[in-house]
Design an enzyme around this catalytic site. Structure first.
Site, PDB file in Angstrom:
ATOM      1  N   ASP A  42       9.527  10.653  57.352  1.00  0.00           N
ATOM      2  CA  ASP A  42       8.247  11.361  57.371  1.00  0.00           C
ATOM      3  C   ASP A  42       7.551  11.232  56.026  1.00  0.00           C
ATOM      4  OD1 ASP A  42       8.935  12.052  59.863  1.00  0.00           O
ATOM      5  OD2 ASP A  42       9.064  14.211  59.527  1.00  0.00           O
ATOM      6  N   ALA A  43       8.356  11.293  54.951  1.00  0.00           N
ATOM      7  CA  ALA A  43       7.763  11.243  53.610  1.00  0.00           C
ATOM      8  C   ALA A  43       7.066   9.903  53.369  1.00  0.00           C
ATOM      9  CB  ALA A  43       8.843  11.483  52.561  1.00  0.00           C
ATOM     10  N   TYR A  45       5.931   7.913  55.664  1.00  0.00           N
ATOM     11  CA  TYR A  45       4.781   7.872  56.570  1.00  0.00           C
ATOM     12  C   TYR A  45       3.611   8.665  55.957  1.00  0.00           C
ATOM     13  CZ  TYR A  45       2.004   8.687  60.778  1.00  0.00           C
ATOM     14  OH  TYR A  45       0.987   8.754  61.677  1.00  0.00           O
ATOM     15  N   ASP A  46       3.929   9.869  55.469  1.00  0.00           N
ATOM     16  CA  ASP A  46       2.884  10.694  54.852  1.00  0.00           C
ATOM     17  C   ASP A  46       2.244   9.983  53.667  1.00  0.00           C
ATOM     18  OD1 ASP A  46       3.275  12.637  56.691  1.00  0.00           O
ATOM     19  OD2 ASP A  46       4.474  13.946  55.403  1.00  0.00           O
ATOM     20  N   LEU A  92      -1.955  20.474  63.020  1.00  0.00           N
ATOM     21  CA  LEU A  92      -1.995  21.539  62.018  1.00  0.00           C
ATOM     22  C   LEU A  92      -1.970  20.954  60.617  1.00  0.00           C
ATOM     23  CD1 LEU A  92       0.626  24.040  63.491  1.00  0.00           C
ATOM     24  CD2 LEU A  92      -1.849  24.380  63.382  1.00  0.00           C
ATOM     25  N   GLU A 125       4.785  32.353  63.599  1.00  0.00           N
ATOM     26  CA  GLU A 125       5.589  31.806  64.692  1.00  0.00           C
ATOM     27  C   GLU A 125       6.450  30.673  64.158  1.00  0.00           C
ATOM     28  OE1 GLU A 125       2.821  30.491  67.714  1.00  0.00           O
ATOM     29  OE2 GLU A 125       1.505  32.211  67.374  1.00  0.00           O
ATOM     30  N   LYS A 127       7.816  27.073  63.869  1.00  0.00           N
ATOM     31  CA  LYS A 127       7.231  25.785  64.265  1.00  0.00           C
ATOM     32  C   LYS A 127       8.345  24.980  64.930  1.00  0.00           C
ATOM     33  CE  LYS A 127       4.447  21.954  62.598  1.00  0.00           C
ATOM     34  NZ  LYS A 127       5.222  20.885  63.212  1.00  0.00           N
ATOM     35  N   ASP A 129      10.327  22.074  66.572  1.00  0.00           N
ATOM     36  CA  ASP A 129      10.291  20.623  66.346  1.00  0.00           C
ATOM     37  C   ASP A 129      10.607  19.892  67.641  1.00  0.00           C
ATOM     38  OD1 ASP A 129      10.036  18.241  65.089  1.00  0.00           O
ATOM     39  OD2 ASP A 129      11.925  18.350  63.990  1.00  0.00           O
ATOM     40  N   ARG A 148       0.645  15.184  74.476  1.00  0.00           N
ATOM     41  CA  ARG A 148      -0.521  15.314  73.620  1.00  0.00           C
ATOM     42  C   ARG A 148      -1.249  13.986  73.436  1.00  0.00           C
ATOM     43  NH1 ARG A 148      -0.605  17.262  67.397  1.00  0.00           N
ATOM     44  NH2 ARG A 148       0.592  15.358  67.108  1.00  0.00           N
ATOM     45  N   TYR A 237       2.831  28.609  73.248  1.00  0.00           N
ATOM     46  CA  TYR A 237       2.283  29.264  72.055  1.00  0.00           C
ATOM     47  C   TYR A 237       0.772  29.106  71.901  1.00  0.00           C
ATOM     48  CZ  TYR A 237       3.111  24.483  70.413  1.00  0.00           C
ATOM     49  OH  TYR A 237       3.149  23.120  70.302  1.00  0.00           O
ATOM     50  N   LYS A 301      -1.126  31.980  62.105  1.00  0.00           N
ATOM     51  CA  LYS A 301      -2.389  31.865  62.839  1.00  0.00           C
ATOM     52  C   LYS A 301      -3.180  33.147  62.678  1.00  0.00           C
ATOM     53  CE  LYS A 301      -0.160  29.084  66.435  1.00  0.00           C
ATOM     54  NZ  LYS A 301       0.336  29.058  67.824  1.00  0.00           N
ATOM     55  N   LYS A 325       5.809  24.222  55.946  1.00  0.00           N
ATOM     56  CA  LYS A 325       6.981  23.403  56.275  1.00  0.00           C
ATOM     57  C   LYS A 325       8.188  23.749  55.411  1.00  0.00           C
ATOM     58  CE  LYS A 325       6.519  19.823  58.561  1.00  0.00           C
ATOM     59  NZ  LYS A 325       5.559  18.769  58.795  1.00  0.00           N
ATOM     60  N   CYS A 419      29.771 -13.289  50.658  1.00  0.00           N
ATOM     61  CA  CYS A 419      29.279 -12.644  51.872  1.00  0.00           C
ATOM     62  C   CYS A 419      30.454 -12.081  52.676  1.00  0.00           C
ATOM     63  CB  CYS A 419      28.512 -13.676  52.702  1.00  0.00           C
ATOM     64  SG  CYS A 419      27.841 -13.017  54.244  1.00  0.00           S
ATOM     65  N   CYS A 421      30.808 -12.143  55.667  1.00  0.00           N
ATOM     66  CA  CYS A 421      31.019 -12.921  56.889  1.00  0.00           C
ATOM     67  C   CYS A 421      32.292 -13.745  56.757  1.00  0.00           C
ATOM     68  CB  CYS A 421      29.817 -13.814  57.175  1.00  0.00           C
ATOM     69  SG  CYS A 421      29.699 -15.240  56.095  1.00  0.00           S
ATOM     70  N   CYS A 443      23.145 -13.982  50.991  1.00  0.00           N
ATOM     71  CA  CYS A 443      24.243 -14.879  51.349  1.00  0.00           C
ATOM     72  C   CYS A 443      23.661 -16.279  51.390  1.00  0.00           C
ATOM     73  CB  CYS A 443      24.775 -14.492  52.724  1.00  0.00           C
ATOM     74  SG  CYS A 443      25.765 -15.760  53.514  1.00  0.00           S
ATOM     75  N   CYS A 449      26.348 -18.989  58.540  1.00  0.00           N
ATOM     76  CA  CYS A 449      26.890 -17.625  58.488  1.00  0.00           C
ATOM     77  C   CYS A 449      26.707 -16.962  59.855  1.00  0.00           C
ATOM     78  CB  CYS A 449      26.167 -16.831  57.397  1.00  0.00           C
ATOM     79  SG  CYS A 449      26.462 -15.050  57.450  1.00  0.00           S
TER      80      CYS A 449
HETATM   81  S1  IVH Z   1      -0.268  25.705  67.337  1.00  0.00           S
HETATM   82  C1  IVH Z   1      -4.418  24.472  67.082  1.00  0.00           C
HETATM   83  N1  IVH Z   1       2.110  26.797  67.232  1.00  0.00           N
HETATM   84  O1  IVH Z   1       3.194  21.569  65.655  1.00  0.00           O
HETATM   85  C2  IVH Z   1      -2.991  24.599  66.796  1.00  0.00           C
HETATM   86  N2  IVH Z   1       1.961  24.430  67.116  1.00  0.00           N
HETATM   87  O2  IVH Z   1       1.791  20.055  63.562  1.00  0.00           O
HETATM   88  C3  IVH Z   1      -2.158  23.892  67.756  1.00  0.00           C
HETATM   89  N3  IVH Z   1       4.114  23.288  67.008  1.00  0.00           N
HETATM   90  O3  IVH Z   1       1.059  19.753  67.708  1.00  0.00           O
HETATM   91  C4  IVH Z   1      -0.735  24.015  67.521  1.00  0.00           C
HETATM   92  N4  IVH Z   1       5.359  25.080  67.081  1.00  0.00           N
HETATM   93  O4  IVH Z   1       3.416  20.271  68.566  1.00  0.00           O
HETATM   94  C5  IVH Z   1       1.410  25.653  67.209  1.00  0.00           C
HETATM   95  N5  IVH Z   1       4.137  27.893  67.221  1.00  0.00           N
HETATM   96  C6  IVH Z   1       3.450  26.752  67.193  1.00  0.00           C
HETATM   97  C7  IVH Z   1       4.071  25.490  67.111  1.00  0.00           C
HETATM   98  C8  IVH Z   1       3.291  24.347  67.068  1.00  0.00           C
HETATM   99  C9  IVH Z   1       5.358  23.763  67.024  1.00  0.00           C
HETATM  100  C10 IVH Z   1       3.774  21.852  66.904  1.00  0.00           C
HETATM  101  C11 IVH Z   1       2.808  21.353  67.927  1.00  0.00           C
HETATM  102  C12 IVH Z   1       1.632  20.859  67.133  1.00  0.00           C
HETATM  103  C13 IVH Z   1       2.268  20.549  65.828  1.00  0.00           C
HETATM  104  C14 IVH Z   1       1.262  20.544  64.720  1.00  0.00           C
END
Ligand code: IVH
Length: 699
Positions: A42-43, A45-46, A92, A125, A127, A129, A148, A237, A301, A325, A419, A421, A443, A449
């Site tokens: 992820d890092a 990618y980010d 998010l 809430e 999050k 995964d 999605r 949610y 939220k 996170k 090597c 091998c 190698c 090889c």
């Molecule tokens: S709300 C407008 N609530 O996190 C907000 N998302 O990074 C829409 N996710 O696509 C998402 N737990 O797949 C919301 N309690 C939670 C969540 C949650 C997991 C995921 C969801 C979202 C992603 C965003």
């Protein structure tokens, strides 16, 4: 790899870089979202996304129509029908530090023009995964369910979602709007995940790297009865389209969802004040490992829905919510051994074999150590206890050694000089063209090889090369080990080799039908485009694009192979001809010469050639309005994608360049064209609109 700082990029470089990033990020997205098999952390990618955003911020005119910043996730694949969501499924924004949360609340206060005294309530809430899904109910009945996808539209997986017990097929209770989209997360619990993987391994089926990938893979099964056998769960949610309001706050909405028969996460709470939010974050972090399912943070939220509405969203993320996170998960374990793996080009990658350890719900037993320098820098030795990190990751990393001073520690790891091998060929440290040493060790056994042979064969049948259905990586390795396929030409000899087919019939999982299908798939590839043929040979530095350039440059397999023979023999004219092709430089020339000098390779190519019909490349056209012209595309194109436009121009014999210079003949400018247009005007280069371009190439 060193990257030019964003501030130092020229416009042309920035444009090329954005194109590269768009391609690379799209490929990662596809692997993550469609194949459920990411290849970067992820890092990493980010970091790619951040660089893309930074370059776009500096060169707004260069924002591409296919920019990753304009997308959420991956566009839906074609396996399932597309469903356009009633309202977009947002993503998010992320907070990593307490300060980010403070700033988030401040922003809301400012936006709503609230005094410091006014209290803002939030739901907190977990999050989850997993992967989000959109469930459309009409008159209380579940009528459609989708993934999605890219946020605008996802895949129709209704039948699969219907198999999940946590998802009501009919809403319970009352008061539900006539039409409502309920949203939430599909996930798998740890225990169920382990059991499912163990059963799959037992049955010789694929296993998944983590519960998230397993959930995604399970939801995207073609056959709903397969999904029904998977332990999928669902937490509701959020909601999308709704024909009538049904609550005034997030908290009340969660309560409604519960009354209608959904499972709402029981840990969710309602709080006011930043301190309370942060305390919950730490509390959730502390119980995280005991929950039995993966959470990767918490979501705050704004509770009041009228405020949510006023706050709205910026791009793809709401202003009223943020994900806080958790930091990457770490664990201690012991390095049992350091193993050396051999790649297609002979590059050697050291891998730490670990005492299996659960990090973030996933059992980790291998971690790449990248190269010899990295091992030396971190001074990792067999027997060491190390910190292993996995950040929502598939590639775990060794961070550091915990006990470097313990007595009786093994001596520093000595990178092998031969090597692993069976040939035990010497290993050479790679040098650059200028003679500098790189971190790569190789190698020198090349195709002799067996390890490299297997990797070569994998490349040979890969998607962008011969792409033979039913002959994937796993199959191929098995065939190699059984002696059914040892070299590329063997693949095409297989259909008429009765003895081998007989052996194949004896193998488990190879019924008459599957053998017939495999033969048909092989026969279907006996005729192949020249660029694929060249790419499939696996010459170093000859990727897809270079293979295409070579194919266009030489036109036919005969011409290409004859020229390569001359290049290998050191013929100056042949080398100059190769070098003169666009984008081809010293590395390709040297690699081609080395490849075709090797008698083993020449035999392989000849034998393969005898099995195949290699189609001539389309010669560049000389009879079109744009033949021989250098064209630059700038700004947004509306009827064509950039790639389409480029391919079309090249097909018609034009050369496409990325920056405007005196050599440019035409600039095709769409809306948002910036400095390139100015340069064109200064240099007196002819400028066309997209429409004019289309008319020109049509005529
Ligand atoms: S709300 C407008 N609530 O996190 C907000 N998302 O990074 C829409 N996710 O696509 C998402 N737990 O797949 C919301 N309690 C939670 C969540 C949650 C997991 C995921 C969801 C979202 C992603 C965003």
């Amino acid at each position: 790899m060193s990257e030019t700082a964003v501030e130092a990029l020229s416009e042309a470089e920035a444009s090329a870089e954005l194109e590269r990033l768009a391609r690379e990020i799209a490929a990662h997205d596809a692997r993550y979202y469609r194949e459920d098999a990411p290849t970067v952390s992820d890092a990493e990618y980010d970091a790619l996304k951040r660089r893309n955003a930074a370059i776009e911020a500096r060169f707004p005119a260069l924002v591409r129509p296919d920019s990753p910043s304009l997308r959420v996730g991956a566009p839906p694949s074609t396996q399932f029908a597309e469903v356009v969501h009633g309202t977009p499924m947002l993503s998010l924004d992320n907070a990593f530090e307490d300060g980010d949360v403070v700033a988030f609340v401040q922003r809301i206060r400012r936006f709503l023009n609230l005094s410091e005294a006014e209290e803002i309530a939030f739901t907190v809430e977990p999050k989850i995964d997993g992967l989000s899904a959109n469930l459309r109910y009409e008159k209380g009945a579940l009528v459609q369910g989708a993934t999605r996808g890219d946020g605008r539209a996802g895949e129709d997986v209704t039948a699969n979602l219907r198999t999940i017990a946590d998802i009501p097929r009919r809403l319970k209770g009352e008061g539900w709007p006539e039409v409502i989209e309920v949203r939430g997360e599909v996930y798998i619990e740890h225990d169920a995940f382990q059991a499912m993987n163990a059963a799959a391994a037992e049955a010789g089926q694929r296993t998944y790297a983590n519960p998230r990938n397993a959930a995604a893979g399970s939801l995207r099964q073609i056959d709903p009865s397969v999904t029904a056998g998977r332990p999928l769960r669902f937490f509701a949610y959020a909601w999308g389209l709704s024909s009538a309001p049904f609550a005034q706050s997030q908290w009340e909405a969660l309560e409604r969802l519960r009354q209608w028969g959904f499972v709402v996460n029981p840990l969710s709470v309602r709080e006011t004040g930043v301190d309370a939010l942060l305390a919950d974050y730490r509390r959730f972090g502390a119980i995280r490992a005991k929950l039995g399912y993966d959470i990767d943070g918490v979501v705050y939220k704004v509770d009041r829905l009228d405020w949510q509405e006023r706050l709205g969203s910026v791009g793809r993320v709401p202003r009223w919510a943020i994900a806080h996170k958790f930091p990457a998960e770490r664990a201690h374990t012991v390095v049992r051994d350091i193993e050396i793996q051999v790649g297609r080009t002979g590059a050697l990658t050291p891998v730490a074999k670990l005492e299996p350890i659960t990090v973030g719900g996933v059992v980790v037993q291998n971690a790449t150590l990248h190269n010899a320098d990295e091992i030396a820098r971190k001074d990792i030795r067999p027997g060491d206890t190390v910190v292993v990190q996995r950040a929502g990751d598939v590639i775990p990393q060794v961070v550091e050694v915990v006990d470097p001073d313990r007595p009786g520690r093994a001596p520093p790891f000595a990178f092998p000089t031969v090597c692993p091998c069976p040939l035990r060929t010497p290993i050479a440290r790679e040098t650059t063209a200028s003679g500098a040493e790189t971190v790569v060790r190789r190698c020198t056994g090349e195709l002799a090889c067996p390890f490299q042979k297997i990797e070569h064969l994998k490349h040979f049948v890969s998607r962008k090369a011969f792409d033979i259905e039913g002959l994937g990586e796993k199959q191929l390795v098995a065939f190699f080990e059984d002696g059914l396929v040892r070299e590329p030409a063997d693949v095409f000899r297989l259909p008429r080799d009765e003895a081998k087919l007989q052996r194949l019939r004896g193998r488990e999982g190879h019924g008459e039908t599957s053998i017939r299908n495999l033969i048909a798939a092989i026969e279907a590839r006996r005729t192949i485009a020249l660029d694929r043929f060249i790419f499939a040979l696996g010459i170093r530095h000859v990727g897809e694009t270079t293979a295409m350039t070579l194919a266009r440059g030489y036109g036919s397999a005969d011409a290409y192979l004859a020229a390569m023979d001359q290049v290998a023999a050191g013929d100056a004219a042949a080398i100059a001809e190769l070098d003169a092709l666009d984008q081809i430089g010293a590395a390709v020339v040297a690699a081609s010469a080395a490849y075709f000098r090797e008698p083993h390779n020449r035999r392989i190519v000849q034998e393969l050639r005898a099995e195949l019909t290699v189609l001539d490349a389309e010669a560049p056209r000389a009879d079109t309005a744009v033949a021989g012209k250098t064209v630059v595309f700038t700004g947004a194109l509306e009827r064509l994608t950039r790639d389409e436009a480029k391919a079309q121009a090249e097909r018609l014999g034009a050369k496409v360049a990325s920056s405007v210079s005196r050599k440019t003949d035409l600039v095709v400018a769409g809306p948002g064209a910036g400095s390139k247009l100015k340069t064109a005007a200064e240099l007196g280069v002819r400028v066309l609109s997209e429409e004019e371009w289309i008319a020109l190439v049509a005529g």
